[in-house]
Scaffold this motif. Structure first.
Motif, PDB file in Angstrom:
ATOM      1  N   ALA A 178       0.849  -1.179   0.000  1.00 55.32           N
ATOM      2  CA  ALA A 178       0.000   0.000   0.000  1.00 55.32           C
ATOM      3  C   ALA A 178       0.891   1.237   0.000  1.00 55.32           C
ATOM      4  N   GLU A 179       0.588   2.188  -0.889  1.00 58.02           N
ATOM      5  CA  GLU A 179       1.384   3.397  -1.012  1.00 58.02           C
ATOM      6  C   GLU A 179       0.463   4.594  -1.235  1.00 58.02           C
ATOM      7  N   GLY A 180       0.773   5.717  -0.586  1.00 55.80           N
ATOM      8  CA  GLY A 180       0.032   6.936  -0.843  1.00 55.80           C
ATOM      9  C   GLY A 180      -0.771   7.404   0.346  1.00 55.80           C
ATOM     10  N   ILE A 181      -1.692   8.330   0.080  1.00 54.79           N
ATOM     11  CA  ILE A 181      -2.459   8.954   1.149  1.00 54.79           C
ATOM     12  C   ILE A 181      -3.949   8.881   0.844  1.00 54.79           C
ATOM     13  N   VAL A 182      -4.738   8.687   1.891  1.00 60.60           N
ATOM     14  CA  VAL A 182      -6.198   8.693   1.764  1.00 60.60           C
ATOM     15  C   VAL A 182      -6.761   9.658   2.799  1.00 60.60           C
ATOM     16  N   TYR A 183      -7.841  10.329   2.405  1.00 58.80           N
ATOM     17  CA  TYR A 183      -8.509  11.278   3.285  1.00 58.80           C
ATOM     18  C   TYR A 183      -9.890  10.730   3.654  1.00 58.80           C
ATOM     19  N   ALA A 184     -10.172  10.678   4.937  1.00 61.35           N
ATOM     20  CA  ALA A 184     -11.475  10.208   5.407  1.00 61.35           C
ATOM     21  C   ALA A 184     -12.553  11.220   5.026  1.00 61.35           C
ATOM     22  N   THR A 185     -13.713  10.706   4.637  1.00 61.47           N
ATOM     23  CA  THR A 185     -14.818  11.580   4.237  1.00 61.47           C
ATOM     24  C   THR A 185     -15.977  11.552   5.228  1.00 61.47           C
ATOM     25  N   LYS A 186     -15.840  10.764   6.274  1.00 63.54           N
ATOM     26  CA  LYS A 186     -16.846  10.743   7.339  1.00 63.54           C
ATOM     27  C   LYS A 186     -16.133  10.514   8.672  1.00 63.54           C
ATOM     28  N   PRO A 187     -16.722  10.953   9.783  1.00 64.23           N
ATOM     29  CA  PRO A 187     -16.105  10.691  11.094  1.00 64.23           C
ATOM     30  C   PRO A 187     -16.053   9.193  11.393  1.00 64.23           C
ATOM     31  N   LEU A 188     -15.144   8.831  12.263  1.00 61.00           N
ATOM     32  CA  LEU A 188     -15.007   7.445  12.723  1.00 61.00           C
ATOM     33  C   LEU A 188     -15.267   7.384  14.222  1.00 61.00           C
ATOM     34  N   SER A 189     -16.206   6.538  14.621  1.00 57.61           N
ATOM     35  CA  SER A 189     -16.449   6.304  16.040  1.00 57.61           C
ATOM     36  C   SER A 189     -15.574   5.136  16.477  1.00 57.61           C
ATOM     37  N   TYR A 190     -14.613   5.415  17.353  1.00 59.98           N
ATOM     38  CA  TYR A 190     -13.661   4.396  17.802  1.00 59.98           C
ATOM     39  C   TYR A 190     -13.524   4.465  19.305  1.00 59.98           C
ATOM     40  N   GLN A 191     -13.745   3.327  19.961  1.00 62.09           N
ATOM     41  CA  GLN A 191     -13.658   3.235  21.419  1.00 62.09           C
ATOM     42  C   GLN A 191     -14.524   4.281  22.109  1.00 62.09           C
ATOM     43  N   GLY A 192     -15.703   4.516  21.538  1.00 60.09           N
ATOM     44  CA  GLY A 192     -16.663   5.404  22.169  1.00 60.09           C
ATOM     45  C   GLY A 192     -16.400   6.877  21.999  1.00 60.09           C
ATOM     46  N   GLU A 193     -15.504   7.255  21.080  1.00 62.62           N
ATOM     47  CA  GLU A 193     -15.253   8.662  20.776  1.00 62.62           C
ATOM     48  C   GLU A 193     -15.137   8.841  19.266  1.00 62.62           C
ATOM     49  N   LEU A 194     -15.381  10.075  18.807  1.00 60.91           N
ATOM     50  CA  LEU A 194     -15.342  10.374  17.384  1.00 60.91           C
ATOM     51  C   LEU A 194     -13.981  10.921  16.970  1.00 60.91           C
ATOM     52  N   ILE A 195     -13.458  10.357  15.865  1.00 59.31           N
ATOM     53  CA  ILE A 195     -12.263  10.879  15.209  1.00 59.31           C
ATOM     54  C   ILE A 195     -12.743  11.580  13.942  1.00 59.31           C
ATOM     55  N   GLU A 196     -12.344  12.834  13.746  1.00 54.16           N
ATOM     56  CA  GLU A 196     -12.900  13.615  12.649  1.00 54.16           C
ATOM     57  C   GLU A 196     -11.810  14.288  11.822  1.00 54.16           C
ATOM     58  N   ILE A 227      -7.328  -5.923  15.759  1.00 53.67           N
ATOM     59  CA  ILE A 227      -8.368  -4.963  15.400  1.00 53.67           C
ATOM     60  C   ILE A 227      -8.831  -5.155  13.954  1.00 53.67           C
ATOM     61  N   HIS A 228      -9.977  -4.631  13.650  1.00 53.37           N
ATOM     62  CA  HIS A 228     -10.462  -4.458  12.279  1.00 53.37           C
ATOM     63  C   HIS A 228     -11.329  -3.204  12.331  1.00 53.37           C
ATOM     64  N   VAL A 229     -10.802  -2.080  11.850  1.00 53.72           N
ATOM     65  CA  VAL A 229     -11.486  -0.793  11.975  1.00 53.72           C
ATOM     66  C   VAL A 229     -11.678  -0.181  10.597  1.00 53.72           C
ATOM     67  N   ASP A 230     -12.941  -0.012  10.199  1.00 54.87           N
ATOM     68  CA  ASP A 230     -13.278   0.583   8.912  1.00 54.87           C
ATOM     69  C   ASP A 230     -13.265   2.107   9.004  1.00 54.87           C
ATOM     70  N   PHE A 231     -12.783   2.756   7.949  1.00 57.68           N
ATOM     71  CA  PHE A 231     -12.931   4.205   7.847  1.00 57.68           C
ATOM     72  C   PHE A 231     -13.258   4.567   6.402  1.00 57.68           C
ATOM     73  N   MET A 232     -14.090   5.597   6.239  1.00 60.77           N
ATOM     74  CA  MET A 232     -14.706   5.910   4.968  1.00 60.77           C
ATOM     75  C   MET A 232     -13.889   6.906   4.160  1.00 60.77           C
ATOM     76  N   ILE A 233     -13.729   6.601   2.861  1.00 58.56           N
ATOM     77  CA  ILE A 233     -12.923   7.455   1.988  1.00 58.56           C
ATOM     78  C   ILE A 233     -13.655   7.831   0.707  1.00 58.56           C
TER      79      ILE A 233
END
Length: 408
Positions: free
Chosen positions: A258-276, A375-381
């Motif tokens: 895997a090479e390069g950069i990805v930008y999340a397009t939606k917040p991620l709820s992880y361990q009961g808090e939001l990453i934005e 872990i298996h954590v999905d994040f939206m791009i």
């Protein structure tokens, strides 16, 4: 909400979600938010043939108190009775239905380092049992509204109205708002299966992602892996739907490519808090940098969970023109938001994406390129202008996504 419609939804979870076998033990995991719906679901499971149904209740505020007051070594410990329970699961292979409803921000204020270390301690003990059960039993994750979750999604509404609105959104997203959700899901699974067949005939060795927000990313694919979606089968051929709703077609990429950069397009709820508002950059197959406007430290903790946490376990394709995305609702819940957008997952890959996986050892699967992690954590791009190009073994370039949607 219309009780008849909710009972149709309960029937969908029993017959299409876990697709319970006659005489099978079923475990239902649920919070205290919608006990009447859980009661209806248990009855539908019995009607579908379950021999025994066990409900394991939880309550997020109580769990938060445990994280606050218990010592770390207590939180990290696994009691003998818990080990015995896992051994029983490995032996009996019960179907498992997870009915989620938690507040996306429900663990805000908890010591995240303490929580992370405790979970790592528990997973070291429990993971071998989970690995032993993998691909051998039916499971399904679905959702019902919780008051706090509903207010997060619809902050301007009164609580009761927000719960009603979230019920409506869940049923529509889950294709459970019609007169026969079971029949609708048979059609939906057939459509997803057709797209999987096309992708699997291409012989792709990599995927390239580009978008106007800065995403510029390439990921390698396992040569004998397949794209999957909708329902799947246990090793003994029992068909079930692990996610309701689902719009995704996915595969497990090759760990370390895997090479390069990805930008999340939606917040991620992880361990009961939001990453934005975050980005993830890869070099040599691993995450080398993460940036976030909110809770960057959680991302950093997540990719440090173990060696595989910084590598990819899933690439999932979802059209921007999907029912969930078209609803215009941010659910703040990965089960829904991941099905509104193309996404990636950090951590554990899916062994059943590899042809012949049933005759391979875990070591052989990992050598083939399936990533392993706690872990298996999905994040939206995904986004409206996303372009995804597949590269074949012969070097041919095939348009997979154009302007955020399927190119075929």
């Amino acid at each position: 909400m219309n009780k008849l419609q909710l009972k149709r939804y309960a029937k969908l979870l029993a017959k299409v979600g876990v697709n319970v076998k006659k005489g099978q033990w079923v475990i239902v995991y649920a919070s205290l938010d919608q006990p009447e719906f859980v009661e209806w679901t248990v009855e539908e499971l019995y009607r579908a043939g379950a021999g025994k149904v066990t409900v394991q209740w939880s309550h997020q505020p109580v769990g938060k108190l445990a994280y606050k007051y218990e010592k770390e070594e207590t939180l990290a410990s696994v009691m003998d009775w818990e080990v015995a329970r896992m051994q029983a699961y490995v032996k009996e292979l019960p179907a498992m239905l997870h009915i989620i409803s938690e507040d996306p921000d429900g663990l805000a204020g908890v010591d995240q380092e303490k929580l992370t270390r405790a979970r790592i301690g528990r997973m070291k003990v429990l993971k071998p049992y989970n690995d032993e059960m993998e691909n051998k039993y039916q499971w399904c994750i679905a959702a019902v509204p919780g008051k706090a979750w509903a207010k997060k999604v619809f902050p301007s509404m009164q609580v009761n109205r927000a719960v009603e609105a979230l019920w409506d959104a869940i049923l529509k997203a889950s294709r459970a708002d019609g007169s026969d959700p079971v029949r609708e899901w048979a059609r939906h699974n057939d459509e997803i299966g057709g797209r999987c067949d096309y992708l699997n005939r291409l012989g792709l060795v990599s995927l390239e992602y580009k978008a106007g927000n800065g995403t510029d990313f390439k990921v390698g694919l396992i040569p004998n892996a397949v794209f999957m979606g909708g329902g799947e089968n246990t090793l003994k051929g029992r068909y079930f739907n692990p996610n309701i709703p689902t719009e995704e077609i996915f595969t497990s990429p090759k760990a370390g490519e895997a090479e390069g950069i990805v930008y999340a397009t939606k917040p991620l709820s992880y361990q009961g808090e939001l990453i934005e508002d975050f980005s993830v950059r890869f070099e040599g197959g691993k995450v080398v940098e993460v940036k976030a406007k909110k809770n960057q430290h959680l991302l950093e903790k997540m990719i440090a969970m173990d060696e595989g946490a910084a590598m990819l376990g899933e690439c999932a394709l979802i059209a921007d023109d999907s029912p969930i995305n078209n609803a215009g609702i941010l659910f703040y819940n990965t089960l829904f938001d991941e099905n509104a957008s193309c996404h990636l997952a950090l951590g554990r890959g899916f062994t059943n994406c590899v042809k012949g996986f049933e005759d391979m050892t875990q070591e052989e699967l990992h050598a083939a390129g399936i990533n392993d992690s706690m872990i298996h954590v999905d994040f939206m791009i995904g986004c409206k202008d996303m372009e995804i190009t597949g590269v074949t073994e012969k070097g041919e370039r095939v348009a997979i996504f154009k302007n955020g949607n399927w190119a075929f």
